[in-house]
Design an enzyme around this catalytic site. Structure first.
Site, mmCIF file in Angstrom:
data_model
loop_
_atom_site.group_PDB
_atom_site.id
_atom_site.type_symbol
_atom_site.label_atom_id
_atom_site.label_comp_id
_atom_site.label_asym_id
_atom_site.label_seq_id
_atom_site.Cartn_x
_atom_site.Cartn_y
_atom_site.Cartn_z
ATOM 1 N N HIS A 237 0.683 -1.185 0.132
ATOM 2 C CA HIS A 237 0.223 -0.177 -0.044
ATOM 3 C C HIS A 237 0.817 1.227 -0.042
ATOM 4 C CE1 HIS A 237 -3.406 2.666 -0.029
ATOM 5 N NE2 HIS A 237 -2.607 3.468 0.760
ATOM 6 N N TYR A 241 1.747 5.201 -2.295
ATOM 7 C CA TYR A 241 2.074 6.629 -2.056
ATOM 8 C C TYR A 241 3.672 7.020 -2.275
ATOM 9 C CZ TYR A 241 -2.522 6.949 -0.163
ATOM 10 O OH TYR A 241 -3.930 6.922 -0.377
ATOM 11 N N HIS A 388 -9.163 0.958 -11.949
ATOM 12 C CA HIS A 388 -8.794 1.983 -10.815
ATOM 13 C C HIS A 388 -7.459 2.489 -10.834
ATOM 14 C CE1 HIS A 388 -7.776 3.840 -6.876
ATOM 15 N NE2 HIS A 388 -6.910 2.885 -6.702
ATOM 16 N N PHE A 389 -6.419 1.536 -10.875
ATOM 17 C CA PHE A 389 -4.980 1.949 -10.826
ATOM 18 C C PHE A 389 -4.570 2.367 -12.141
ATOM 19 C CE2 PHE A 389 -4.164 -2.846 -10.368
ATOM 20 C CZ PHE A 389 -3.593 -2.874 -11.622
ATOM 21 N N HIS A 390 -5.104 2.202 -13.244
ATOM 22 C CA HIS A 390 -4.729 2.913 -14.415
ATOM 23 C C HIS A 390 -4.930 4.349 -14.413
ATOM 24 C CE1 HIS A 390 -3.628 -1.009 -15.820
ATOM 25 N NE2 HIS A 390 -2.842 -0.362 -16.817
ATOM 26 N N ARG A 451 -9.594 -10.030 -12.923
ATOM 27 C CA ARG A 451 -8.425 -9.413 -13.386
ATOM 28 C C ARG A 451 -7.301 -10.439 -13.676
ATOM 29 N NH1 ARG A 451 -4.967 -6.842 -8.522
ATOM 30 N NH2 ARG A 451 -3.357 -6.335 -10.122
ATOM 31 N N ARG A 452 -6.111 -10.115 -14.092
ATOM 32 C CA ARG A 452 -5.089 -11.160 -14.511
ATOM 33 C C ARG A 452 -5.256 -12.012 -15.262
ATOM 34 N NH1 ARG A 452 -1.625 -10.827 -8.828
ATOM 35 N NH2 ARG A 452 -0.423 -9.033 -9.547
HETATM 36 C C1 HEM Z 1 -0.063 2.719 -22.088
HETATM 37 C C2 HEM Z 1 -1.138 2.119 -21.976
HETATM 38 C C3 HEM Z 1 -1.493 1.156 -21.172
HETATM 39 C C4 HEM Z 1 -2.401 -0.186 -21.458
HETATM 40 C C5 HEM Z 1 -3.180 -0.068 -22.584
HETATM 41 C C6 HEM Z 1 -2.515 -0.843 -20.208
HETATM 42 C C7 HEM Z 1 -3.089 -1.969 -20.070
HETATM 43 C C8 HEM Z 1 -3.302 -3.027 -19.226
HETATM 44 C C9 HEM Z 1 -4.275 -3.936 -18.956
HETATM 45 C C10 HEM Z 1 -5.271 -4.443 -19.950
HETATM 46 C C11 HEM Z 1 -4.011 -4.584 -17.766
HETATM 47 C C12 HEM Z 1 -4.737 -5.799 -17.143
HETATM 48 C C13 HEM Z 1 -4.383 -6.960 -17.430
HETATM 49 C C14 HEM Z 1 -5.024 -8.058 -16.573
HETATM 50 O O1 HEM Z 1 -5.523 -7.661 -15.369
HETATM 51 O O2 HEM Z 1 -5.244 -9.253 -16.984
HETATM 52 C C15 HEM Z 1 -3.047 -3.972 -17.165
HETATM 53 C C16 HEM Z 1 -2.615 -4.440 -15.901
HETATM 54 C C17 HEM Z 1 -1.571 -3.465 -15.220
HETATM 55 N N1 HEM Z 1 -0.909 -2.187 -15.833
HETATM 56 FE FE1 HEM Z 1 -1.428 -1.415 -17.200
HETATM 57 N N2 HEM Z 1 -1.774 -0.463 -19.301
HETATM 58 C C18 HEM Z 1 -1.054 0.824 -19.502
HETATM 59 C C19 HEM Z 1 -0.140 1.393 -18.869
HETATM 60 C C20 HEM Z 1 0.127 1.222 -17.675
HETATM 61 C C21 HEM Z 1 1.211 2.009 -16.988
HETATM 62 C C22 HEM Z 1 1.812 3.257 -17.500
HETATM 63 C C23 HEM Z 1 1.462 1.406 -15.636
HETATM 64 C C24 HEM Z 1 2.065 1.891 -14.448
HETATM 65 C C25 HEM Z 1 2.870 2.901 -14.308
HETATM 66 C C26 HEM Z 1 0.577 0.138 -15.695
HETATM 67 C C27 HEM Z 1 0.535 -0.746 -14.671
HETATM 68 C C28 HEM Z 1 -0.100 -2.044 -14.570
HETATM 69 C C29 HEM Z 1 -0.053 -2.726 -13.618
HETATM 70 C C30 HEM Z 1 0.675 -2.564 -12.162
HETATM 71 C C31 HEM Z 1 -1.059 -3.728 -13.942
HETATM 72 C C32 HEM Z 1 -1.534 -5.020 -12.986
HETATM 73 C C33 HEM Z 1 -0.540 -6.310 -13.310
HETATM 74 C C34 HEM Z 1 -0.912 -7.280 -12.759
HETATM 75 O O3 HEM Z 1 -1.964 -7.574 -12.501
HETATM 76 O O4 HEM Z 1 -0.132 -7.997 -12.339
HETATM 77 N N3 HEM Z 1 -0.143 0.074 -16.880
HETATM 78 N N4 HEM Z 1 -2.504 -2.641 -18.036
HETATM 79 CU CU CU Z 2 -3.972 0.267 -0.848
#
Ligand code: HEM
Ligand code: CU
Ligand code: CU
Lengths: 564, 192
Positions: A237, A241, A388-390, A451-452
């Protein structure tokens, strides 16, 4: 609301300390690595988004990317851990030096920090690329990665600790030279973030050293996965921050200057940072609402404390908006809301950060839902969460950092920003793409999509999800355009010709509306806040840690084949 | 380096440590808002019989599949209308793959994992839990509507994760009675 222009601290002209060529290069290496990580990491994002509507590009990437999950691990690790950490350490180096107007007191310490981080990064990257660490960025045991991965990530964190010590020593040296003077806000805030990070990462450090590393090396047979989750979220968490506070430093201490104004309240800005130091850590069980093995009462206590951590963000919203309003009215803006138009929307650095801030408000609302003791079960581990976190880390933080690079990279390289127009287009496409993407992800989550998960191939997807899955892909494609625009702007800026010093953007440092000397001393002292932070962590985590560690059962060996 | 000697004289007391009256009101408003949220969540979380998974019981993931109710996973009627289900999660399926219930059934669902972490979320219900080796996750629910409610693994558990799911089938009283007499002689679905 009316703002009276009160007398201010009387500094004028260009700030006194210019970065030396070595300092520029040193900070620049951090930022360069960060941008490369973001480039690779966020180019994988659209692959995931397209997979959702059955456009499978992975088959063409087979030699490099073996699976959706390997891609997702790279996406999470490179974006959420590498891009953020390297950017933050580099940026904090800059805010320390420029804020204090003095060089690092022990540059060798900071160099050691960077070297350890780079060694760690290489050790992490090798197994990731070889598909030997497809365990996602949360690396929950008993999914077992190569020991290189765990040692590498540990080194990245240790390196960031060492750099933090370097910042701390430099601030201490400045204080000895400037007794009775309030520490400059941007420098103090950066050090507070580094201190918070050192407390926060104790959780994952213990997880690595006592469980994952010995297990991956074969010294112990099995893990305690629930205890590992508790350790992980102790860090997980406050990690958010750690990402967010540097963006806040820019919003409070730099953006007002770029917009032609001042920091509205130096006291309140500091107060917000100290509050983050004390309440960021003792809230981690709100990520474990759906976990077995953690008593409900502790989940509830952390839920209440989580509302505490919203307070400094609400203060930030006020101070930042007031600072911007002050700037806009000085530029001739009028009207209750109309002043917004008077902000310098033609400046890509400002625009990127304003758009980041706007989406952050929505991220805050969906975050309140996640954090709510009872609503969490509706959305836990659904597509809502990446939705949320995007908005938060991938926009409020990332788009702000991108905005910062629009002055920082030219400043460090002695260049001019190449095509501010294209940079503006980048900021707007990110905004539009993310609105579509994250809205659709939130909707999917409410409908129960996990998710994932490569939803394009999942057998249980009902028809009613299809429209949202398509919108995820559309948003992802617009984001792909944005990423490409960003990389072009950065590349062209980096390769552009050197320009005269007067044409290189300055480091924007906002003055406070009222002299920082009026800020009470207790908002400038570490000790009382560190003590309160330690006590709160002990109260909120101590009993459960004693219990969970006391009852530790290393009985989950995982599987004896490669599960991904 | 800046010195602060040439600063204009300011009466500190009138400035309230530099906090503007608007700011003060905003802080008050924020505190009231957050305390309100905390109170609401507490009431909603405890008054309405709402539950989260808790520290229920622990098992040994290496041997659990041979022990007690876990040796024979599936759904059982304990008293009329009252059911319990034991579900084993393993890469990459749930055992059982189907939980059949009559409409109105109250059920306690227990889930554990014999290998890596999994998730268990029953669509359109409040049943949503992490499934962690060594721990038993438990939640209860009353199924008041006829229909199919997929339970989906929502934690990454390896290559086959996206295909890992099962279904709660809630049948009308009549259909339930009919299928119960149909299958009562069939053996319980075997492991794997
Ligand atoms: C540029 C465009 C981006 C797209 C289209 C994108 C798309 C996605 C998608 C579709 C997922 C979900 C996958 C799933 O749950 O199966 C995901 C997960 C994630 N994204 Fe992005 N993303 C982008 C940029 C970013 C950026 C800039 C960050 C952080 C600085 C980020 C951090 C994450 C993280 C931490 C996850 C979770 C991974 C996990 O569940 O282990 N993403 N993203
Ligand atoms: Cu948290
Ligand atoms: Cu799974």
């Amino acid at each position: 609301m009316t703002i009276i222009d009160r007398p201010t601290q009387t500094t004028t002209g260009r700030p006194g300390y210019e970065l030396s060529p070595w300092e520029r290069r040193f900070i620049g290496i951090h930022i360069f690595i960060a941008i490369v990580a973001l480039a690779i990491g966020s180019l994988i994002g659209p692959l995931q988004a397209l997979e959702y509507s059955n456009v499978d590009l992975y088959q063409y990437l087979e030699p490099v990317l073996k699976s959706y999950y390997q891609g997702l691990t790279l996406h999470g690790v490179l974006n959420a851990l590498v891009w953020t950490t390297f950017f933050i350490v580099g940026f904090t180096t800059l805010t320390t030096i420029k804020g204090l107007r003095r060089p690092l007191s022990h540059p060798k310490v900071n160099v050691a920090g960077l070297v350890v981080m780079i060694v760690g990064l290489v050790m992490t990257a090798v197994p990731l690329l070889l598909d030997q660490a497809t365990v996602l960025y949360t690396f929950y045991p008993p999914l077992k990665a190569s020991w290189f991965f765990y040692v590498g990530l540990t080194l990245v964190v240790v390196g960031s600790w060492i750099s933090g010590v370097g910042f701390y020593l430099t601030l201490a040296a400045w204080r000895r030279e400037n007794r009775g003077v309030r520490s400059p806000f941007i420098a103090l805030a950066g050090v507070i973030n580094a201190a918070m990070w050192q407390i926060a990462t104790l959780g994952v450090a213990v997880e690595m050293l006592t469980m994952l590393i010995p297990w991956s090396l074969g010294w112990i047979d099995a893990t305690d996965p629930e205890l590992a989750r508790t350790y992980f979220w102790f860090t997980g968490h406050p990690l958010v921050y750690f990402w967010l506070l540097p963006a806040y430093i820019s919003w409070y201490g730099m953006l007002p200057k770029q917009a032609g104004g001042k920091l509205f309240s130096d006291s309140l800005a500091r107060l917000a940072f100290w509050m983050f130091l004390i309440v960021s850590v003792p809230v981690g069980f709100h990520h474990q609402f759906a976990d077995p093995g953690v008593p409900q009462i502790w989940k509830w206590i952390h839920a209440l404390l989580t509302y505490g951590v919203f307070l400094p963000s609400l203060l930030t919203a006020f101070t930042v908006i007031a600072s911007l309003e002050y700037a806009a009215r000085r530029r001739g803006g009028t009207g209750l809301i109309g002043w917004v138009r008077a902000l310098p929307w033609n400046d890509p650095s400002v625009t990127a950060q304003l758009l980041a801030g706007i989406l952050f408000m929505f991220g805050g609302v969906s975050g309140l839902t996640n954090a709510s003791y009872n609503l969490n079960l509706v959305v836990h581990n659904t597509a809502w969460v990446p939705g949320h976190f995007h908005l938060t880390v991938a926009t409020a933080v990332t788009l702000s950092f991108i905005g910062i690079t629009y002055w920082m990279v030219p400043h460090l390289a002695g260049k001019r920003l190449w095509s501010p127009k294209m940079a503006l287009a980048q900021a707007w496409t990110w905004f539009v793409g993310m609105v579509i993407f994250s809205n659709a992800m939130h909707m999917l989550g409410l409908l129960g999509a996990p998710r994932r998960t490569p939803l394009g191939e999942a057998p249980y997807v009902p028809e009613e999800w299809n429209g949202h899955l398509l919108r995820v892909s559309i948003g992802g494609t617009i984001l792909l355009v944005s990423v490409i625009l960003y990389l072009i702007v950065m590349w062209k800026t980096f390769r552009g010709p050197k320009v005269a010093a007067a044409d290189v953007p300055e480091v924007p440092i906002a003055e406070a509306l009222r002299s920082p000397q009026l800020t009470p001393v207790w908002l400038d002292r570490f000790k009382p806040w560190l003590i309160v932070a330690g006590l709160l962590v002990l109260l909120a985590y101590g009993p459960q840690l004693v219990d969970q560690i006391g009852n530790m059962n290393l009985n989950a060996p995982g599987v004896d084949f490669k599960i991904w | 380096m800046t010195t602060f000697e040439d600063e204009p004289e300011i009466d500190e007391s009138s400035l309230n440590m530099g906090i503007d009256p608007w700011e003060r009101n905003w802080i008050r408003f924020s505190v009231v808002l957050l305390v309100g949220f905390a109170a609401l969540v507490t009431i909603a979380g405890f008054a309405g019989g709402f539950q989260l998974p808790g520290a229920d019981s622990e098992v040994d993931p290496r041997t659990v599949a041979t022990e007690g109710p876990w040796a024979d996973p599936g759904v059982r009627e304990i008293t009329p209308g009252q059911f319990e289900a034991y579900v084993i999660a393993q890469a990459w399926s749930f055992n059982p793959r189907e939980i059949v219930l009559p409409v109105g059934a109250e059920i306690d669902i227990y889930v554990t994992s014999v290998d890596v972490q999994h998730g268990f979320k029953v669509t359109d219900t409040n049943i949503n839990m992490m499934v962690v080796p060594g721990q038993v996750s438990k939640l209860s629910f009353t199924f008041d509507e006829v229909g199919d409610f997929p339970y989906i693994c929502h934690e990454y558990c390896g290559q086959g994760h996206a295909a890992m799911y099962g279904t709660v089938k809630v049948l009308s009283e009549v259909d339930y009675a009919a299928q119960a007499s149909d299958t009562s002689t069939e053996p319980v679905e075997a492991d794997q």
